[in-house]
Design an enzyme around this catalytic site. Structure first.
Site, PDB file in Angstrom:
ATOM      1  N   GLU A 250       0.940  -1.134   0.014  1.00 51.28           N
ATOM      2  CA  GLU A 250       0.188  -0.044   0.023  1.00 51.28           C
ATOM      3  C   GLU A 250       0.952   1.042   0.078  1.00 51.28           C
ATOM      4  O   GLU A 250       1.672   1.316   1.057  1.00 51.28           O
ATOM      5  CB  GLU A 250      -0.962  -0.036   1.188  1.00 51.28           C
ATOM      6  CG  GLU A 250      -1.679  -1.168   1.505  1.00 51.28           C
ATOM      7  CD  GLU A 250      -2.886  -1.306   0.543  1.00 51.28           C
ATOM      8  OE1 GLU A 250      -3.335  -0.369  -0.001  1.00 51.28           O
ATOM      9  OE2 GLU A 250      -3.586  -2.268   0.353  1.00 51.28           O
TER      10      GLU A 250
ATOM     11  N   CYS B 220      -2.102   9.150   3.407  1.00 47.67           N
ATOM     12  CA  CYS B 220      -2.117   8.663   1.934  1.00 47.67           C
ATOM     13  C   CYS B 220      -3.270   9.219   1.324  1.00 47.67           C
ATOM     14  O   CYS B 220      -3.171   9.668   0.158  1.00 47.67           O
ATOM     15  CB  CYS B 220      -1.673   7.271   1.957  1.00 47.67           C
ATOM     16  SG  CYS B 220      -3.050   6.329   2.976  1.00 47.67           S
TER      17      CYS B 220
HETATM   18  P1  NAP Z   1       8.319   4.835   4.277  1.00 45.97           P
HETATM   19  O1  NAP Z   1       9.604   5.758   4.713  1.00 45.97           O
HETATM   20  O2  NAP Z   1       8.224   3.934   3.056  1.00 45.97           O
HETATM   21  O3  NAP Z   1       8.559   3.727   5.726  1.00 45.97           O
HETATM   22  C1  NAP Z   1       7.286   2.724   5.766  1.00 45.97           C
HETATM   23  C2  NAP Z   1       8.104   1.439   6.403  1.00 45.97           C
HETATM   24  O4  NAP Z   1       9.111   0.738   5.722  1.00 45.97           O
HETATM   25  C3  NAP Z   1       8.793   1.940   7.616  1.00 45.97           C
HETATM   26  O5  NAP Z   1       8.460   0.896   8.566  1.00 45.97           O
HETATM   27  C4  NAP Z   1      10.365   1.979   7.244  1.00 45.97           C
HETATM   28  O6  NAP Z   1      11.060   1.609   8.348  1.00 45.97           O
HETATM   29  C5  NAP Z   1      10.155   0.706   6.248  1.00 45.97           C
HETATM   30  N1  NAP Z   1      11.476   0.676   5.225  1.00 45.97           N
HETATM   31  C6  NAP Z   1      12.449   1.503   4.980  1.00 45.97           C
HETATM   32  N2  NAP Z   1      13.280   1.272   4.086  1.00 45.97           N
HETATM   33  C7  NAP Z   1      12.852  -0.142   4.021  1.00 45.97           C
HETATM   34  C8  NAP Z   1      13.660  -1.178   3.388  1.00 45.97           C
HETATM   35  N3  NAP Z   1      14.613  -0.930   2.447  1.00 45.97           N
HETATM   36  N4  NAP Z   1      13.216  -2.433   3.358  1.00 45.97           N
HETATM   37  C9  NAP Z   1      11.890  -2.608   4.036  1.00 45.97           C
HETATM   38  N5  NAP Z   1      11.312  -1.644   4.594  1.00 45.97           N
HETATM   39  C10 NAP Z   1      11.729  -0.439   4.780  1.00 45.97           C
HETATM   40  O7  NAP Z   1       6.896   5.316   4.437  1.00 45.97           O
HETATM   41  P2  NAP Z   1       6.582   6.274   5.849  1.00 45.97           P
HETATM   42  O8  NAP Z   1       7.144   7.714   5.888  1.00 45.97           O
HETATM   43  O9  NAP Z   1       6.474   5.401   7.158  1.00 45.97           O
HETATM   44  O10 NAP Z   1       4.975   6.359   5.365  1.00 45.97           O
HETATM   45  C11 NAP Z   1       4.370   7.449   4.675  1.00 45.97           C
HETATM   46  C12 NAP Z   1       3.927   6.812   3.278  1.00 45.97           C
HETATM   47  O11 NAP Z   1       3.141   5.745   3.445  1.00 45.97           O
HETATM   48  C13 NAP Z   1       3.536   7.893   2.566  1.00 45.97           C
HETATM   49  O12 NAP Z   1       4.015   7.683   1.063  1.00 45.97           O
HETATM   50  C14 NAP Z   1       1.902   7.322   2.323  1.00 45.97           C
HETATM   51  O13 NAP Z   1       1.210   7.618   1.268  1.00 45.97           O
HETATM   52  C15 NAP Z   1       2.196   6.021   2.563  1.00 45.97           C
HETATM   53  N6  NAP Z   1       0.937   5.264   3.104  1.00 45.97           N
HETATM   54  C16 NAP Z   1       0.163   4.514   2.357  1.00 45.97           C
HETATM   55  C17 NAP Z   1      -1.165   4.181   2.681  1.00 45.97           C
HETATM   56  C18 NAP Z   1      -1.981   3.289   1.979  1.00 45.97           C
HETATM   57  O14 NAP Z   1      -2.878   2.532   2.652  1.00 45.97           O
HETATM   58  N7  NAP Z   1      -1.887   3.276   0.760  1.00 45.97           N
HETATM   59  C19 NAP Z   1      -1.303   4.314   4.318  1.00 45.97           C
HETATM   60  C20 NAP Z   1      -0.468   4.767   4.876  1.00 45.97           C
HETATM   61  C21 NAP Z   1       0.445   5.589   4.428  1.00 45.97           C
HETATM   62  P3  NAP Z   1      11.930   3.055   8.984  1.00 45.97           P
HETATM   63  O15 NAP Z   1      10.958   3.740   9.605  1.00 45.97           O
HETATM   64  O16 NAP Z   1      12.839   2.304   9.792  1.00 45.97           O
HETATM   65  O17 NAP Z   1      12.732   3.411   7.879  1.00 45.97           O
END
Ligand code: NAP
Length: 515
Positions: A286, A320
């Protein structure tokens, strides 16, 4: 008999008793700030030397907790536990698994104000948003538990005379759940319990900015009777253990929610078959959004302006589903822009612990810097009509910001900013507005404000988003009512909180017996 599913009501904070309860929740959370938190592997608490402080985004000096960080060795240990536990958990009756979710939901409901208050402190969520986040988490448990009870006997198939055919769902194996900080409770809990209730075991890696609420949730699952080793809590940096877990040959599926950048990386890495791996990994991803509200010329313009502001700035636009662009018919453009400006200037934001604030800080320094950079870009790409300032001295505060007269192809109208910034653009017709609305890489949510029935039908057919709303804002999907998930670069088209979500965590098994 089980009562039918109904979503958790939102708390009415005009009631004195509820306000008092929230304050008490904040006090309770404050009484355990700054503690050390271990990993949980097979029920064992594992404190590591390497810890990461989770801090309050509205007061960076305040430490919510110091959280042990998993190394690759500990992630491997957790994987071995999850693999072993899967051999027993997959045979545990679905009714038992569902009961754990019902019980966990009941515990959270009793501790709702504490969990909401923890989100205020750890994620900077205003009261109403934190309350909705916890309610959504409860809904996921209540809804998925009921869904599992519906799916436990599989689906009907035909049998010929002398033959007995069955079609059952069986779990996949070990799932890696990687959750974001913005719905630090609901999405973390929802993705975890969807995997568990379907009979899988889980390695949960929460976002590094909000790990304490995830720890508290695992404690609740334990109290609700979840056997040790079914869910293992392994916070750590995405780069240190994220790739490792995704690449691991024993990982059967990855359930990820987060940015497009990380989601596409996971999707690509998970496609590679590693030595010893005997399946193709499944990925539920997502990802981000660039969500548009379209305003028609035959529309309730007050509703349009209110919907834009509420969807753009609630929780500082860090959803999001947040409205980050509005495409407005030229006949009503000036009127809507003026009203959006007025409402934005009276929008209450600031310390999320103050009840009346509808937006607080953004999550961290990196987010603040990124958003402020986009605001500078916006000053070149459009006309600043509100906001445009920030203050990161104590916390990471960005003023709700509106740019008008933005070309729909401009960067601020195309790239996910994930902050309180909205771009307003003009369209010469409804058809053009829909074309502009579709013209991004994403397809998560959208809304159309119109009184024209033909335009509603046109949007229903042509506005290509996973969640489309008419005559309301574009945020706030409810589990079991508005299954949630997007098209294109917003993800793998799954629908959290929908009737076909659990099946993504299982595989169909056909058995055929000769009688
Ligand atoms: P993010 O930076 O992509 O992080 C999400 C998760 O991925 C965190 O637990 C992060 O860990 C982890 N992660 C980072 N690098 C990784 C890697 N190389 N391999 C595996 N996992 C890794 O996103 P965010 O800033 O937390 O959230 C915001 C984003 O989420 C926005 O783009 C938003 O639109 C999206 N979102 C989408 C939905 C939906 O339902 N479509 C819902 C909510 C949010 P760390 O924190 O340790 O870096």
């Amino acid at each position: 008999m089980m009562i039918p599913y109904k979503h958790e009501p939102f708390t009415d904070f005009t009631i004195e008793g509820n306000r008092k309860a929230y304050q008490e929740g904040l006090e309770l959370v404050d009484s355990y700030l700054g503690q050390d938190y271990p990993l949980i592997i097979g029920g064992k608490r594992v404190m590591t030397d390497k810890k990461l402080a989770s801090t309050n985004p509205s007061n960076k000096e305040e430490v919510i907790g110091n959280v042990s960080q998993s190394s690759r060795d500990l992630a491997e240990e957790a994987m071995n536990v999850a693999k072993k536990t899967f051999t027993t958990w997959r045979k545990v009756k679905p009714e038992f698994r569902a009961d754990v979710l019902f019980k966990a939901a009941a515990i959270i409901r009793r501790r709702k104000f504490e969990f909401s208050a923890l989100l205020t402190r750890e994620a900077g969520k205003p009261w109403n948003e934190a309350d909705a986040d916890v309610a959504e988490g409860i809904d996921f448990m209540e809804y998925y538990a009921r869904q599992m009870l519906k799916l436990k006997d599989g689906m009907p198939v035909e049998s010929r005379p002398g033959e007995y055919n069955r079609f059952d769902y069986v779990p996949l194996g070990v799932g890696v759940v990687i959750s974001p900080w913005n719905f630090a409770f609901a999405i973390m809990a929802g993705t975890t319990v969807a995997a568990l209730v379907t009979g899988n075991t889980v390695l949960l890696k929460p976002a590094s900015t909000t790990p304490v609420v995830a720890y508290k949730f695992i404690e609740v699952l334990e109290e609700a009777g979840m056997p040790s080793g079914v869910v293992n809590y392994i916070p750590g940096s995405g780069s240190e253990i994220g790739d490792y877990l995704v690449d691991h040959p024993s990982t059967r599926f990855v359930s990820f929610t987060g940015s497009r950048e990380v989601g596409t990386r996971i999707f690509e890495r998970a496609a590679k078959v590693h030595e010893g791996q005997i399946w193709l990994k499944r990925v539920i991803a997502e990802m981000g959004g660039k969500d548009t509200i379209v305003v028609d010329n035959e529309a309730d313009l007050e509703l349009a302006a209110q919907s834009i502001v509420k969807s753009a700035f609630g929780f500082s636009g860090q959803k999001c589903s947040a409205c980050s662009r509005a495409i407005i018919h030229e006949d009503v453009y000036d009127e809507v822009v003026n009203r959006v400006e007025e409402i934005t200037k009276s929008f209450s934001w600031g310390d999320p612990a103050e009840r009346d604030n509808l937006a607080g800080p953004v999550i961290d320094q990196a987010a603040y810097d990124k958003i402020m950079n986009y605001i500078e870009i916006g000053k070149r790409e459009g006309r600043l009509v509100a906001g445009g300032t920030g203050d990161d001295t104590k916390g990471y505060f960005v003023a709700p910001t509106v740019f008008a007269d933005v070309d729909p192809n401009a960067r601020i109208s195309q790239e996910e900013i994930f902050g309180p910034v909205v771009a307003l653009s003009k369209a010469s017709s409804f058809d053009e507005a829909i074309r502009f609305a579709n013209d991004t890489d994403y397809g998560l949510t959208g809304a159309v404000i119109t009184k024209n029935r033909h335009h509603i039908e046109k949007a229903r057919e042509d506005f290509h988003v996973g969640n489309l709303y008419f005559n309301r804002g574009c945020t706030g999907a409810i589990v079991g009512y508005q299954p949630f998930g997007g098209f294109n670069m917003s993800g793998t088209d799954s629908k959290a909180g929908g009737p076909d979500y659990l099946q993504l965590h299982m595989q169909g098994k056909t058995t055929s017996e000769m009688l």
